[in-house]
Design a protein around this motif. Structure first.
Motif, PDB file in Angstrom:
ATOM      1  N   ALA A  62     -32.457  35.860  47.486  1.00  0.00           N
ATOM      2  CA  ALA A  62     -31.099  36.214  47.037  1.00  0.00           C
ATOM      3  C   ALA A  62     -30.102  35.808  48.116  1.00  0.00           C
ATOM      4  CB  ALA A  62     -30.992  37.686  46.693  1.00  0.00           C
ATOM      5  N   SER A  63     -30.487  34.795  48.917  1.00  0.00           N
ATOM      6  CA  SER A  63     -29.536  34.148  49.817  1.00  0.00           C
ATOM      7  C   SER A  63     -28.737  35.131  50.667  1.00  0.00           C
ATOM      8  CB  SER A  63     -28.637  33.265  48.951  1.00  0.00           C
ATOM      9  OG  SER A  63     -27.753  32.531  49.703  1.00  0.00           O
ATOM     10  N   HIS A  64     -27.404  35.116  50.513  1.00  0.00           N
ATOM     11  CA  HIS A  64     -26.531  35.938  51.364  1.00  0.00           C
ATOM     12  C   HIS A  64     -26.341  37.345  50.812  1.00  0.00           C
ATOM     13  CE1 HIS A  64     -24.154  34.184  48.156  1.00  0.00           C
ATOM     14  NE2 HIS A  64     -23.383  35.248  48.246  1.00  0.00           N
ATOM     15  N   LEU A 278     -25.915  31.233  59.978  1.00  0.00           N
ATOM     16  CA  LEU A 278     -26.629  30.806  58.779  1.00  0.00           C
ATOM     17  C   LEU A 278     -26.573  31.943  57.761  1.00  0.00           C
ATOM     18  CD1 LEU A 278     -30.033  29.721  60.421  1.00  0.00           C
ATOM     19  CD2 LEU A 278     -27.853  28.538  60.557  1.00  0.00           C
ATOM     20  N   ASP A 279     -26.921  31.679  56.515  1.00  0.00           N
ATOM     21  CA  ASP A 279     -27.048  32.786  55.570  1.00  0.00           C
ATOM     22  C   ASP A 279     -28.528  33.168  55.442  1.00  0.00           C
ATOM     23  OD1 ASP A 279     -28.020  30.741  53.993  1.00  0.00           O
ATOM     24  OD2 ASP A 279     -26.997  31.403  52.180  1.00  0.00           O
ATOM     25  N   GLY A 280     -28.814  34.145  54.571  1.00  0.00           N
ATOM     26  CA  GLY A 280     -30.156  34.741  54.500  1.00  0.00           C
ATOM     27  C   GLY A 280     -31.287  33.799  54.142  1.00  0.00           C
ATOM     28  N   ASP A 281     -31.011  32.681  53.488  1.00  0.00           N
ATOM     29  CA  ASP A 281     -32.091  31.734  53.183  1.00  0.00           C
ATOM     30  C   ASP A 281     -31.826  30.370  53.830  1.00  0.00           C
ATOM     31  OD1 ASP A 281     -29.972  31.137  51.504  1.00  0.00           O
ATOM     32  OD2 ASP A 281     -31.242  30.514  49.835  1.00  0.00           O
ATOM     33  N   ALA A 282     -30.862  30.352  54.767  1.00  0.00           N
ATOM     34  CA  ALA A 282     -30.596  29.177  55.606  1.00  0.00           C
ATOM     35  C   ALA A 282     -30.230  27.914  54.831  1.00  0.00           C
ATOM     36  CB  ALA A 282     -31.770  28.907  56.562  1.00  0.00           C
ATOM     37  N   ASP A 283     -29.434  28.080  53.774  1.00  0.00           N
ATOM     38  CA  ASP A 283     -28.881  26.871  53.164  1.00  0.00           C
ATOM     39  C   ASP A 283     -27.379  26.741  53.385  1.00  0.00           C
ATOM     40  OD1 ASP A 283     -28.175  28.839  51.372  1.00  0.00           O
ATOM     41  OD2 ASP A 283     -29.031  27.877  49.602  1.00  0.00           O
ATOM     42  N   ARG A 284     -26.779  27.723  54.040  1.00  0.00           N
ATOM     43  CA  ARG A 284     -25.347  27.618  54.365  1.00  0.00           C
ATOM     44  C   ARG A 284     -25.156  27.761  55.862  1.00  0.00           C
ATOM     45  NH1 ARG A 284     -21.694  31.924  51.199  1.00  0.00           N
ATOM     46  NH2 ARG A 284     -22.482  31.701  49.084  1.00  0.00           N
ATOM     47  N   ILE A 285     -24.126  27.116  56.389  1.00  0.00           N
ATOM     48  CA  ILE A 285     -23.793  27.259  57.809  1.00  0.00           C
ATOM     49  C   ILE A 285     -22.284  27.208  58.015  1.00  0.00           C
ATOM     50  CG2 ILE A 285     -24.132  24.775  58.255  1.00  0.00           C
ATOM     51  CD1 ILE A 285     -25.183  25.703  61.082  1.00  0.00           C
TER      52      ILE A 285
HETATM   53 ZN    ZN Z   1     -28.102  30.672  50.668  1.00  0.00          ZN
END
Ligand code: ZN
Ligand code: NG1
Length: 532
Positions: A62-64, A278-285
């Motif tokens: 659930a990403s961020h 980074l966000d919780g699943d490391a696809d955003r910075i």
């Molecule tokens: Zn994410």
């Protein structure tokens, strides 16, 4: 097979809810997801069979969002987001009554002309949320019920799973994307980073806030494959505690920094120190630093896009390929107006707009030879056309400068995760560019001045009455609202505002920017009031 599917489905009964495959797949409180993940497993098997046994990826994250949430999304063979039409099939299966699951499954199989004898292959992974392992079991129950082969990659960042999906499907072909293993990912990035840096040294360390998510342990692993800190870049990891699940994305991470427009309260960074989250699943910075005179400065996705487009644009020119290759930047309505102006007017690179959601941006970016796309929130990457890759690999250099540029371009195509936005890869890209330019974050920040802006989440009784047009920059319904927004905007210097229903939350989002902070706030409030 029917009896098997039915029996398995009954172990994962559907609650009385309506589910929808949205911009980020299915996402909600984890305790509501059991039946959804089970059915996504069935869809993954169908999709794989439909594509002749190519491997499909399933990511549980659930990403961020907060630790008690979870989500699930599907990854297509080349590492792209799931094809549009299949979002609809996923939604249909997710909403079937528990006992109707075999029937809906077979109906899809039949209408899509899927041969049940074709092998189905699925790989999957999850982030660090405590609800992950149980959801994985629901997924596996589905895969076993329909006889799919599967590989469990356990804990991964979302982009690592995208990478592995593409590697699996291209293994042994001339399009091979890399070794099919987590280690292969680190090796590829590590080697490409060393090549791209060309012995340049970063100006000071970078402090990486990992949101207490899966990015922490994965970045620690990646460090083993990077050149030693003394030779190039020192990376300091903070917020990497994945054992206390309640602190995931809490008062830290990319979403916190971007939406609150401030550093995590725990940050101990000194003035001018380069930081990123980074966000919780490391696809955003998101990057940022503390300027001794101006205070907190945010360097968001728009900045990463303009920095990369400018750097790669220069390299393409030095490589003598400017005439042959089309570079473009893809943005959404959330991009700061100043960034759009900078890219178009100063860099002289075209900008196109798409609706929110990376699948739209990614698609638009593939229309360029070098397509740079980032959402303002820090999710994005760069894609290269076959023609660009061919030109970088086969152009015969006529000067040392041209040779140098071609080498760097080749290294960048390996360093950049072209399947999807990848915080670890994007970080190494930014670090490479800053090192080449010998820039501190202050110089990066000074390329243009962001317009003050405000993003507001507005609770409305029914967000479905809001319909958008023009890449979500205008409302076509309810009637008359857009005209009122236009009238408001006209009253503010550099005023721009829009409202759109969120694709991931039950709310309307209002964005406003204007020449001053107080005007941006005022415009955002006025537009919000108008939509309530
Ligand atoms: Zn994410
Ligand atoms: P919604 O909820 O549709 O605004 C949010 C982000 C998107 C995108 C998706 C998927 C903003 C304003 N919106 O979408 O950019 O990243 O989540 O995670 O940041």
């Amino acid at each position: 097979m029917d009896a098997k599917i039915l029996e398995a489905s009954q172990k994962h009964p559907k609650p009385d809810l309506n589910f929808q495959y949205g911009t980020a797949g299915f996402r909600m409180k984890a305790n509501l997801l059991d039946s959804v993940v089970f059915r996504v497993g069935l869809v993954a098997a169908l999709r794989s069979r439909k594509l002749g046994g190519q491997t499909i990826g399933v990511m549980i994250t659930a990403s961020h969002n907060p630790p008690e949430d979870n989500g699930v999304k599907l990854v297509d063979p080349m590492g792209e987001m799931l094809e549009q039409a299949w979002e609809v099939y996923s939604t249909e299966l997710a909403n079937a009554k528990t006992e109707d699951v075999p029937e809906v499954y077979h109906k899809l199989e039949k209408s899509l002309k899927i041969d049940p004898k074709t092998p189905a292959r699925v790989i999957y992974a999850r982030d660090t949320r405590p609800s992950g392992p149980a959801l994985v079991r629901s997924l596996v129950d589905a895969l076993e019920a329909v006889g799919a082969e599967y590989t469990d990659y356990k804990l991964l960042t979302t982009p690592q799973l995208h990478y592995l999906t593409r590697c699996t499907n291209t293994e042994g072909t001339p399009q091979s994307y890399g070794e099919v293993s987590e280690k292969g990912y680190y090796k590829k990035l590590g080697a490409a980073f060393a090549r791209a840096m060309k012995g340049k040294k970063a100006r000071g360390p970078v402090i990486v806030d990992c949101a207490n998510g899966v990015g922490g342990p994965k970045l620690a692993e990646l460090l083993k494959y990077l050149p030693p800190a003394s030779e190039g870049l020192e990376i300091k990891i903070v917020n990497d505690d994945v054992l206390k699940s309640e602190i995931l994305n809490s008062d830290c991470g990319a979403d916190y920094v971007k939406t609150k427009q401030r550093a995590p309260p725990s940050s101990k960074a000194g003035p001018n120190e380069r930081c990123c989250s980074l966000d919780g699943d490391a696809d955003r910075i998101i990057y940022y630093f503390n300027d001794p005179t101006h205070g907190f400065r945010l360097l968001d996705g728009d900045r990463i896009a303009s920095l990369s487009a400018s750097f790669i644009g220069d390299l393409v020119r030095e490589a003598g390929l400017a005439e042959d290759l089309k570079i473009g930047v893809v943005q959404t309505a959330y991009a700061n107006g100043a960034s759009t102006k900078y890219v178009e007017k100063t860099l002289k690179i075209p900008v196109v707009f798409t609706p929110t959601g990376v699948k739209w941006l990614h698609h638009a970016a593939t229309k360029f030879d070098v397509g740079v796309y980032f959402e303002a929130n820090g999710h994005g990457t760069i894609v290269f056309s076959d023609q660009a890759l061919k030109a970088f690999n086969t152009t015969d250099p006529q000067s040392p400068a041209q040779k140098n540029a071609l080498e760097t371009l080749r290294a960048l195509t390996e360093l950049i995760n072209q399947t999807v936005g990848d915080a670890l890869s994007d970080m190494l890209l930014v670090e490479t560019i800053l090192a080449h330019k010998s820039w501190t974050p202050k110089e990066w920040d000074s390329t243009y001045t962001d317009l003050p802006n405000r993003l507001v989440r507005v609770e409305v009784p029914d967000r479905s009455i809001f319909k958008t047009t023009d890449a979500e920059r205008k409302l076509s319904a309810p009637e008359g609202v857009q005209a009122q927004i236009d009238a408001l905007m006209a009253k503010f210097k550099d005023g721009r505002a829009f409202a759109r229903p969120s694709g991931t939350e039950d709310a309307l989002r209002v964005y406003a920017e204007a020449a001053t902070r107080s005007e941006a706030d005022d415009l955002a409030t006025k537009v919000s009031d108008l939509c309530k």
